[in-house]
Design an enzyme around this catalytic site. Sequence first.
Site, PDB file in Angstrom:
ATOM      1  N   GLY A 150       0.829  -1.198   0.000  1.00 56.24           N
ATOM      2  CA  GLY A 150       0.000   0.000   0.000  1.00 56.24           C
ATOM      3  C   GLY A 150       0.862   1.245   0.000  1.00 56.24           C
ATOM      4  N   GLU A 151       0.324   2.322   0.540  1.00 52.54           N
ATOM      5  CA  GLU A 151       1.023   3.612   0.643  1.00 52.54           C
ATOM      6  C   GLU A 151       1.197   4.313  -0.702  1.00 52.54           C
ATOM      7  OE1 GLU A 151       4.881   3.162   2.406  1.00 52.54           O
ATOM      8  OE2 GLU A 151       4.138   2.067   4.159  1.00 52.54           O
ATOM      9  N   GLY A 152       0.786   3.702  -1.798  1.00 49.33           N
ATOM     10  CA  GLY A 152       1.106   4.235  -3.118  1.00 49.33           C
ATOM     11  C   GLY A 152       2.422   3.719  -3.642  1.00 49.33           C
TER      12      GLY A 152
END
EC number: 2.4.2.21
Length: 338
Positions: free
Chosen positions: A305-307
């Site tokens: 996640g997190e980009g």
Amino acid sequence: MTRTPVPDSLGAIAALAETLPQRDDASARAARARQDQLTKPPGSLGRLEELAVFLAGWQQRERPAIARAQALVFAGNHGVCARGVNPFPQEVTAQMVANFEAGGAAINQLCREAQADLSVVALDLDRPTADFTEGPAMSEAETLETMNRGAAAVDPGADLLVLGEMGIGNSTVAAALANAAFGGAAGDWVGHGTGSDSAGLALKARVVAEGVARHAALPAIAQLAALGGREQAAICGAVLAARTARIPVLLDGFICTAATAPLHATAPALLDHCLVGHASREPGHARLCDAMGKEPVLSLDMALGEGSGAALALMILRGALACHDGMATFAEAGVAGG
């Protein structure tokens, strides 16, 4: 500033598909023609050629560029965590936001290498949404307000937007949104998230099934309020704002892609300007990308996640444009075969 495209009601979002900017086919054709004249066999750069043409169509120029890349990570907390679906406490969301702000997370390193300006937007972390198995996670007004916050975070001067998220419990939210949009069994969409064991997976599947059944009668876009979280609503707002400004979007993995499932289920064309950055290890992501008709740019067995996967994909897009803009044509190089 570009006016936010978020309307006054969720029901009005479907009509946006007909009024928001469309891909400029003339620019895409010009980019395709340029690709066919570059010093290489036609099609030999594979997907890099497709990506350059995609960017040309949305940026309305034969030779697109990414001078300004913006990365936004939205963070939220979720009432469904009360059901025990997450192995970590919700305090971790705020702790990770602090880590992002201090530059210590993976997304910070990847954005630096990808030359993307990163901003983290914490969305009322002290006020989790409601448990969607007991009622709607958010009201319509709260959903629209958060969509507007997501839209307002978008820089209308950016050439490309990278989207990511953070939120303990949001893999359960993502599974619920995907299940509501595309059907199947709840177990088809749940994964390990931040570390659920087999018992945790079974619990997540039961919780997702309960939530989806409770809200099954609602229209697709209303599922965003019923099952989603603030970071999902903000991602949808950012996607619509980017479309208004003709900014191509790189969605991150399963959770970020699932955040846009209510938009796709309402009108698939609302996501025409979006690419999926990478294929997440979460088992529901391949099914989700197939349902949306989107092929991820990368597949690296990531599930952070997190980009993070979208930031890596930005580097691929930069490579695609470096070739598209910098390579000589056959005529320029004096090479036979053009």
